[in-house]
Design a protein around this motif. Structure first.
Motif, PDB file in Angstrom:
ATOM      1  N   UNK A   1       0.842  -1.191   0.000  1.00 41.09           N
ATOM      2  CA  UNK A   1       0.000   0.000   0.000  1.00 41.09           C
ATOM      3  C   UNK A   1       0.883   1.249   0.000  1.00 41.09           C
ATOM      4  N   UNK A   2       0.850   2.071  -1.057  1.00 42.96           N
ATOM      5  CA  UNK A   2       1.724   3.255  -1.111  1.00 42.96           C
ATOM      6  C   UNK A   2       1.406   4.289  -0.046  1.00 42.96           C
ATOM      7  N   UNK A   3       0.234   4.180   0.579  1.00 40.91           N
ATOM      8  CA  UNK A   3      -0.114   5.124   1.640  1.00 40.91           C
ATOM      9  C   UNK A   3       0.581   4.807   2.956  1.00 40.91           C
ATOM     10  N   UNK A   4       1.214   3.630   3.026  1.00 43.18           N
ATOM     11  CA  UNK A   4       1.966   3.276   4.231  1.00 43.18           C
ATOM     12  C   UNK A   4       3.365   2.800   3.832  1.00 43.18           C
ATOM     13  N   UNK A   5       4.026   3.629   3.055  1.00 47.43           N
ATOM     14  CA  UNK A   5       5.323   3.261   2.506  1.00 47.43           C
ATOM     15  C   UNK A   5       6.293   4.443   2.559  1.00 47.43           C
ATOM     16  N   UNK A   6       7.513   4.154   3.014  1.00 48.91           N
ATOM     17  CA  UNK A   6       8.629   5.095   2.921  1.00 48.91           C
ATOM     18  C   UNK A   6       9.823   4.310   2.405  1.00 48.91           C
ATOM     19  N   UNK A   7      10.537   4.888   1.440  1.00 50.08           N
ATOM     20  CA  UNK A   7      11.716   4.257   0.849  1.00 50.08           C
ATOM     21  C   UNK A   7      12.927   5.131   1.148  1.00 50.08           C
TER      22      UNK A   7
ATOM     23  N   UNK B   1      18.754   9.791   0.633  1.00 51.70           N
ATOM     24  CA  UNK B   1      17.463  10.341   0.214  1.00 51.70           C
ATOM     25  C   UNK B   1      16.337   9.413   0.632  1.00 51.70           C
ATOM     26  N   UNK B   2      15.143   9.954   0.645  1.00 51.90           N
ATOM     27  CA  UNK B   2      13.958   9.161   0.952  1.00 51.90           C
ATOM     28  C   UNK B   2      12.822   9.580   0.040  1.00 51.90           C
ATOM     29  N   UNK B   3      11.858   8.670  -0.113  1.00 49.31           N
ATOM     30  CA  UNK B   3      10.647   8.938  -0.880  1.00 49.31           C
ATOM     31  C   UNK B   3       9.447   8.641  -0.010  1.00 49.31           C
ATOM     32  N   UNK B   4       8.533   9.583   0.053  1.00 44.84           N
ATOM     33  CA  UNK B   4       7.302   9.404   0.818  1.00 44.84           C
ATOM     34  C   UNK B   4       6.215  10.288   0.219  1.00 44.84           C
ATOM     35  N   UNK B   5       5.026   9.736   0.054  1.00 45.21           N
ATOM     36  CA  UNK B   5       3.903  10.504  -0.490  1.00 45.21           C
ATOM     37  C   UNK B   5       3.193  11.315   0.588  1.00 45.21           C
ATOM     38  N   UNK B   6       3.494  11.003   1.816  1.00 47.29           N
ATOM     39  CA  UNK B   6       2.737  11.610   2.911  1.00 47.29           C
ATOM     40  C   UNK B   6       3.682  12.332   3.880  1.00 47.29           C
TER      41      UNK B   6
END
Length: 468
Positions: A298-304, A320-325
């Motif tokens: 689920x991309x809503x509960x994801x951090x890379x 670096x990190x990626x997060x939609x929220x």
């Protein structure tokens, strides 16, 4: 003293570096000397803390200084004798020993030693300096320059429903700084986190220092993830987050099978857990890459999170990190950290992505790593064939060896230090006492003349350290 005005901020770290070289030469003695803290130097030289941190990182790479957790940075003693090594923490001893002159360092994990893009990066940087006058460059981009954030967003996008945008990407001075921010923003203090094991000691110690309760999920000897144990823990515990590698998990060198990825995604969705995906080694796998774990959850509960240094070399230390929220809180934390990163260098990295040079480089690097792993396997079989077990790594620059006989691995470590060889004992990759019979070895050596001697010494140390 101030460095502003004497040199443009893009290259402030170079001036800090020169200042530190002079300072180290002034204070060097036969005993270790503590150097000024990041904050002290930042105030003294009127530059950002991240600039100081970058300069210290370069000095560490060169073996001029070493860091001690919760203490700071120290200059190397002039004598460099074994008696000057600290007697406490094992990780501290490893760091100090690995930076002593003349040591055969088998404890490192530096894939880019075989092929880095440092020279190309610096050449691009010089070209960009001519194209973009430095007095027009802005430092008001605390999360990284747009060009590099957009390049990373495009690289991580795999479908219309699994897409990323530049505003979802945050770039920091190094991986440690990025992880510090993540721990703060995710509110992990006092929470329970499942972490694959063995796990990088940087991650483990940052979580431990932040007061996180860590449950280790060991990889099985056959290279499988213990899915029943994962589900059992999710049932019994209130787990906020699970930390797993996207493709290749190091130092164990295993890769999650497709059915395991699907099952992990199902469990995370069922129990409402966040996935913190470690993408540091995903592009260093020897086999064609399968669907990343992040593309199944689920991309809503994801951090890379990831970094550039493993594939590009030490001139690209950024994490670096990626997060939609959580964009507001992430932006605030990056701004509070006052990351002042070289905009020119970031643009140079972005150009490497846009031109396809990174993909060409990765093809070469993976081939070299694969060949080097094969050569190292032959050496291990020759020198340690009846003393260790191992699986051929699925990627990366290290081997994960298990002792056939019960041994005191700390004694092995000490024995090898006396022979000027440094290895990484397995206990460093666990907080719960796991992997005490394992050791991590690097295989990134090109014609290292002392490698055969070092492996023979490891075999002797394993024999001498047998228990019972």
């Amino acid at each position: 003293m101030t460095l502003r005005g004497e040199r443009q901020a893009d290259f402030a770290y170079q001036a800090v570096y020169r200042y530190m070289i002079n300072l180290i030469n002034e204070v060097s003695t036969d005993t270790r000397v503590k150097l000024p803290s990041l904050r002290q130097l930042s105030q003294r030289l009127n530059v950002s803390i991240s600039t100081i941190q970058y300069a210290y990182s370069l000095l560490e790479k060169e073996g001029r200084v070493y860091s001690v957790a919760k203490s700071g940075y120290y200059a190397w003693p002039l004598s460099g004798s074994p008696s000057t090594l600290p007697s406490g923490d094992l990780l501290e001893r490893l760091y100090v020993a690995a930076r002593r002159p003349g040591m055969v360092v088998l404890s490192a994990d530096e894939p880019a030693l075989l092929a880095s893009l440092d020279a190309t990066l610096l050449r691009l940087e010089r070209e960009l300096v001519r194209q973009h006058p430095r007095h027009l460059q802005s430092w008001s981009q605390p999360c990284g320059v747009w060009e590099l954030r957009a390049a990373l967003a495009a690289r991580y996008t795999s479908s219309p429903s699994r897409c990323w945008h530049a505003d979802d990407v945050y770039i920091g001075a190094d991986l440690r700084g990025v992880l510090d921010i993540l721990i703060e923003v995710l509110g992990l203090r006092g929470s329970t986190v499942i972490v694959e094991s063995p796990c990088d000691w940087l991650i483990l110690r940052l979580l431990q220092d932040a007061g996180v309760r860590i449950i280790e999920l060991p990889w099985a000897p056959d290279g499988r993830l213990d899915l029943p144990a994962l589900e059992g823990t999710l049932i019994e515990e209130t787990v906020q987050l699970v930390l797993l590698s996207s493709a290749v998990s190091l130092p164990s060198g295993v890769a999650m099978q497709p059915f395991e990825r699907l099952e992990v995604a199902r469990l995370l969705e069922q129990y409402g857990c966040w996935l913190l995906e470690n993408d540091t080694y995903s592009e260093l796998g020897f086999q064609p890459q399968q669907a990343a774990l992040r593309d199944l959850v689920n991309p809503d509960r994801l951090v890379v999170f990831s970094c550039f240094e493993k594939i590009l070399g030490p001139e690209a230390p950024y994490g670096y990190l990626l997060s939609r929220h959580m964009s507001g809180e992430l932006q605030r934390q990056f701004l509070l950290r006052s990351f002042r990163l070289s905009s020119i260098r970031q643009r140079a990295i972005a150009r490497l992505y846009h031109s396809g040079q990174i993909d060409q480089h990765l093809n070469t690097l993976r081939q070299l790593l694969r060949e080097q792993a094969g050569e190292m396997s032959q050496r291990l079989d020759h020198h340690l064939g009846d003393q260790v077990t191992y699986r051929m790594p699925s990627g990366g620059a290290t081997f994960w060896l298990g002792s056939v006989h019960a041994v005191d691995m700390r004694q092995v470590f000490q024995h090898l230090l006396a022979r000027q060889v440094v290895v990484a004992p397995g206990e460093l990759f666990s907080l719960g006492g796991l992997h005490s019979q394992h050791v991590r070895l690097s295989h990134t050596f090109h014609g290292q003349p002392n490698l055969e001697i070092a492996l023979a010494a490891l075999g002797e140390a394993l024999r001498q350290a047998q228990l019972g």
